[in-house]
Design a protein around this motif. Sequence first.
Motif, PDB file in Angstrom:
ATOM      1  N   ARG A  80      73.796  62.281  33.422  1.00 23.20           N
ATOM      2  CA  ARG A  80      74.619  63.124  32.549  1.00 23.20           C
ATOM      3  C   ARG A  80      73.844  63.681  31.354  1.00 23.20           C
ATOM      4  O   ARG A  80      74.075  64.808  30.928  1.00 23.20           O
ATOM      5  CB  ARG A  80      75.831  62.326  32.057  1.00 23.20           C
ATOM      6  N   MET A  81      72.919  62.872  30.811  1.00 19.55           N
ATOM      7  CA  MET A  81      72.184  63.307  29.617  1.00 19.55           C
ATOM      8  C   MET A  81      70.836  63.921  29.948  1.00 19.55           C
ATOM      9  O   MET A  81      70.342  64.777  29.208  1.00 19.55           O
ATOM     10  CB  MET A  81      71.961  62.116  28.671  1.00 19.55           C
ATOM     11  N   GLY A  82      70.246  63.486  31.035  1.00 18.53           N
ATOM     12  CA  GLY A  82      68.886  63.887  31.333  1.00 18.53           C
ATOM     13  C   GLY A  82      67.899  62.860  30.795  1.00 18.53           C
ATOM     14  O   GLY A  82      68.185  62.138  29.833  1.00 18.53           O
ATOM     15  N   LEU A  83      66.740  62.808  31.425  1.00 14.68           N
ATOM     16  CA  LEU A  83      65.752  61.782  31.096  1.00 14.68           C
ATOM     17  C   LEU A  83      65.264  61.874  29.658  1.00 14.68           C
ATOM     18  O   LEU A  83      65.325  60.921  28.891  1.00 14.68           O
ATOM     19  CB  LEU A  83      64.566  61.904  32.063  1.00 14.68           C
ATOM     20  N   ARG A  84      64.760  63.039  29.267  1.00 15.23           N
ATOM     21  CA  ARG A  84      64.172  63.172  27.938  1.00 15.23           C
ATOM     22  C   ARG A  84      65.208  62.980  26.842  1.00 15.23           C
ATOM     23  O   ARG A  84      64.937  62.337  25.823  1.00 15.23           O
ATOM     24  CB  ARG A  84      63.492  64.536  27.798  1.00 15.23           C
ATOM     25  N   SER A  85      66.405  63.500  27.048  1.00 18.69           N
ATOM     26  CA  SER A  85      67.462  63.352  26.033  1.00 18.69           C
ATOM     27  C   SER A  85      67.843  61.889  25.853  1.00 18.69           C
ATOM     28  O   SER A  85      68.072  61.430  24.723  1.00 18.69           O
ATOM     29  CB  SER A  85      68.699  64.164  26.430  1.00 18.69           C
ATOM     30  N   LEU A  86      67.901  61.133  26.963  1.00 18.45           N
ATOM     31  CA  LEU A  86      68.239  59.711  26.866  1.00 18.45           C
ATOM     32  C   LEU A  86      67.158  58.952  26.105  1.00 18.45           C
ATOM     33  O   LEU A  86      67.462  58.122  25.242  1.00 18.45           O
ATOM     34  CB  LEU A  86      68.416  59.119  28.259  1.00 18.45           C
ATOM     35  N   ILE A  87      65.898  59.241  26.398  1.00 20.63           N
ATOM     36  CA  ILE A  87      64.804  58.554  25.700  1.00 20.63           C
ATOM     37  C   ILE A  87      64.793  58.917  24.223  1.00 20.63           C
ATOM     38  O   ILE A  87      64.611  58.045  23.356  1.00 20.63           O
ATOM     39  CB  ILE A  87      63.461  58.893  26.361  1.00 20.63           C
ATOM     40  N   LEU A  88      64.994  60.172  23.899  1.00 20.13           N
ATOM     41  CA  LEU A  88      65.021  60.580  22.488  1.00 20.13           C
ATOM     42  C   LEU A  88      66.205  59.955  21.767  1.00 20.13           C
ATOM     43  O   LEU A  88      66.103  59.606  20.584  1.00 20.13           O
ATOM     44  CB  LEU A  88      65.070  62.105  22.389  1.00 20.13           C
ATOM     45  N   CYS A  89      67.315  59.800  22.459  1.00 13.87           N
ATOM     46  CA  CYS A  89      68.472  59.112  21.872  1.00 13.87           C
ATOM     47  C   CYS A  89      68.114  57.657  21.584  1.00 13.87           C
ATOM     48  O   CYS A  89      68.434  57.122  20.514  1.00 13.87           O
ATOM     49  CB  CYS A  89      69.660  59.203  22.820  1.00 13.87           C
ATOM     50  N   GLY A  90      67.442  57.013  22.538  1.00 11.67           N
ATOM     51  CA  GLY A  90      67.020  55.632  22.335  1.00 11.67           C
ATOM     52  C   GLY A  90      66.030  55.498  21.194  1.00 11.67           C
ATOM     53  O   GLY A  90      66.118  54.565  20.383  1.00 11.67           O
ATOM     54  N   LEU A  91      65.090  56.439  21.110  1.00 10.41           N
ATOM     55  CA  LEU A  91      64.106  56.420  20.022  1.00 10.41           C
ATOM     56  C   LEU A  91      64.785  56.609  18.671  1.00 10.41           C
ATOM     57  O   LEU A  91      64.458  55.906  17.695  1.00 10.41           O
ATOM     58  CB  LEU A  91      63.065  57.525  20.259  1.00 10.41           C
ATOM     59  N   SER A  92      65.734  57.530  18.604  1.00  9.91           N
ATOM     60  CA  SER A  92      66.461  57.762  17.353  1.00  9.91           C
ATOM     61  C   SER A  92      67.262  56.538  16.947  1.00  9.91           C
ATOM     62  O   SER A  92      67.298  56.151  15.767  1.00  9.91           O
ATOM     63  CB  SER A  92      67.401  58.965  17.514  1.00  9.91           C
ATOM     64  N   ALA A  93      67.910  55.895  17.937  1.00 12.16           N
ATOM     65  CA  ALA A  93      68.703  54.706  17.640  1.00 12.16           C
ATOM     66  C   ALA A  93      67.828  53.560  17.164  1.00 12.16           C
ATOM     67  O   ALA A  93      68.171  52.851  16.211  1.00 12.16           O
ATOM     68  CB  ALA A  93      69.502  54.289  18.880  1.00 12.16           C
ATOM     69  N   LEU A  94      66.668  53.368  17.807  1.00 10.21           N
ATOM     70  CA  LEU A  94      65.763  52.302  17.382  1.00 10.21           C
ATOM     71  C   LEU A  94      65.236  52.577  15.982  1.00 10.21           C
ATOM     72  O   LEU A  94      65.155  51.667  15.143  1.00 10.21           O
ATOM     73  CB  LEU A  94      64.603  52.168  18.370  1.00 10.21           C
ATOM     74  N   GLY A  95      64.871  53.835  15.704  1.00 12.12           N
ATOM     75  CA  GLY A  95      64.408  54.191  14.360  1.00 12.12           C
ATOM     76  C   GLY A  95      65.474  53.966  13.312  1.00 12.12           C
ATOM     77  O   GLY A  95      65.202  53.434  12.225  1.00 12.12           O
ATOM     78  N   ALA A  96      66.714  54.348  13.622  1.00 13.27           N
ATOM     79  CA  ALA A  96      67.816  54.122  12.684  1.00 13.27           C
ATOM     80  C   ALA A  96      68.039  52.631  12.461  1.00 13.27           C
ATOM     81  O   ALA A  96      68.334  52.186  11.341  1.00 13.27           O
ATOM     82  CB  ALA A  96      69.088  54.776  13.217  1.00 13.27           C
ATOM     83  N   SER A  97      67.877  51.851  13.520  1.00 15.21           N
ATOM     84  CA  SER A  97      68.047  50.403  13.416  1.00 15.21           C
ATOM     85  C   SER A  97      67.013  49.784  12.478  1.00 15.21           C
ATOM     86  O   SER A  97      67.362  48.977  11.602  1.00 15.21           O
ATOM     87  CB  SER A  97      67.934  49.773  14.807  1.00 15.21           C
ATOM     88  N   THR A  98      65.749  50.139  12.644  1.00 14.09           N
ATOM     89  CA  THR A  98      64.700  49.537  11.811  1.00 14.09           C
ATOM     90  C   THR A  98      64.799  50.004  10.364  1.00 14.09           C
ATOM     91  O   THR A  98      64.517  49.236   9.439  1.00 14.09           O
ATOM     92  CB  THR A  98      63.315  49.862  12.385  1.00 14.09           C
ATOM     93  N   VAL A  99      65.216  51.250  10.145  1.00 13.52           N
ATOM     94  CA  VAL A  99      65.424  51.723   8.774  1.00 13.52           C
ATOM     95  C   VAL A  99      66.578  50.965   8.123  1.00 13.52           C
ATOM     96  O   VAL A  99      66.496  50.548   6.954  1.00 13.52           O
ATOM     97  CB  VAL A  99      65.701  53.249   8.760  1.00 13.52           C
ATOM     98  N   LEU A 100      67.651  50.758   8.881  1.00 15.10           N
ATOM     99  CA  LEU A 100      68.803  50.030   8.347  1.00 15.10           C
ATOM    100  C   LEU A 100      68.441  48.575   8.054  1.00 15.10           C
ATOM    101  O   LEU A 100      68.901  48.001   7.048  1.00 15.10           O
ATOM    102  CB  LEU A 100      69.965  50.110   9.335  1.00 15.10           C
ATOM    103  N   LEU A 101      67.599  47.978   8.893  1.00 15.59           N
ATOM    104  CA  LEU A 101      67.148  46.611   8.627  1.00 15.59           C
ATOM    105  C   LEU A 101      66.382  46.530   7.311  1.00 15.59           C
ATOM    106  O   LEU A 101      66.451  45.530   6.592  1.00 15.59           O
ATOM    107  CB  LEU A 101      66.250  46.116   9.773  1.00 15.59           C
ATOM    108  N   ALA A 102      65.662  47.601   7.001  1.00 12.20           N
ATOM    109  CA  ALA A 102      64.904  47.624   5.749  1.00 12.20           C
ATOM    110  C   ALA A 102      65.811  47.810   4.536  1.00 12.20           C
ATOM    111  O   ALA A 102      65.536  47.264   3.464  1.00 12.20           O
ATOM    112  CB  ALA A 102      63.863  48.754   5.796  1.00 12.20           C
ATOM    113  N   LEU A 103      66.890  48.569   4.685  1.00 12.91           N
ATOM    114  CA  LEU A 103      67.695  48.979   3.528  1.00 12.91           C
ATOM    115  C   LEU A 103      69.014  48.234   3.388  1.00 12.91           C
ATOM    116  O   LEU A 103      69.712  48.410   2.389  1.00 12.91           O
ATOM    117  CB  LEU A 103      67.980  50.481   3.619  1.00 12.91           C
TER     118      LEU A 103
END
Length: 416
Positions: A80-103
Amino acid sequence: MIATTRIDESSLHYRGWRVVLACFLMAFFMFGFGLYGQGVYLAELQRAHGWPGTLVSAASTFSFLLTSVLVIFTDDLLARMGLRSLILCGLSALGASTVLLALMQTPWQLYLAYALMSIGWTGMGTVVIATLLNSWFERRRGLALSLAFNGATCGGIVLVPLLLSVSASIGFRSAMLVATLAMLVLVLPVVVIFIGWPAQMSPAAGGRFTADGQAARTSRRTLLSNPAFWTMVLPIAIALLAQMGFIIHQVTFLEPLIGRAAAGLAVTIMAAMAVVGRLSLGLLVDRLDPRLACAVSMTSQGAALFVLLQSTSPTVLLACCAIYGFSIGNMITFPPLIIQREIGFAAFAAAMGLGTSISGIISAFGPGIVGLVRSFTGSYTTAFALCVMLDLVAASVVLWRPGKRLEDSPTLSPSP
């Protein structure tokens, strides 16, 4: 048959190896932040906020369980999302997670961060990596998977010590923000440039089509009724349960016998041997029966644990940890190889998602079971002996070879 059959997969000019590089980096940061880094977060968040260890560890359990549920739907998300879109979504979510862990300042933000980390696992974890590389490689599939999944081990060996070192210099908050920025700088370009399906591959990760032109995929119900699926999933899950139990309790077991420094060295040796083992397997596994190789790996882990229980010699104990570590990383390399050979390409993403979910849930009980048995008996002897028995049972079950390929079955149907 994949689209790359007539291409020389051994050539460094083959685009699939650039995809391997991208997957290596994805695994490096996903496992580094999402698995090995959780011990760092536990210590730092307790220090910074005074939160009890049970609160932080419960968030980890929540994250792992949520991940085990989300990965079931990887094949649907790819379609439904496509390969690249799913990976970029995962990358964005992981980045948001680590930033939130910091703040973060409040406990609910911790659970939000770990929920985002679960989304990261769905977009950048083993199921997506295995499905992607399975589409690019046929003759060198085992080597490609081994090289990519070595990023997971390297994430623990490199990223965690760096986080600890940088945190000591500039603080945990700044260290997490710097590491997150480094992840985005390194991973984002290679995902955008290198990630994609082979030219003749279906974007729905199927490769087979129905009469109306839509990709044929396999229902999860069909997978769950397939003996080949269960004789792959259950032994892997059992072996991972024993493996997780030993890894988590390794230092506690070894420290009274050989001291803290030597116990730490044992962990380092085991992690280094995991890299060596995965590379060694990658060079040979495409010419081996993956079920037989898997059974040998499980048996070797059981044998290493058995000898470890019989000795107090530092040399023997370190050697046992090295032998045990040789097979650690390969437990996530064997499932995609067995799935592709026996279940088929149309069902690959669905089978990997279900298998990863089942294995993740079962193996999560490993540390608790070992700890519980140790509490009842007063020592690790019975607990690790149980792990030896589980390894031998798993090795026996994985050698069972039922049925024909699911892809050859007329029961293929759209995934629900």
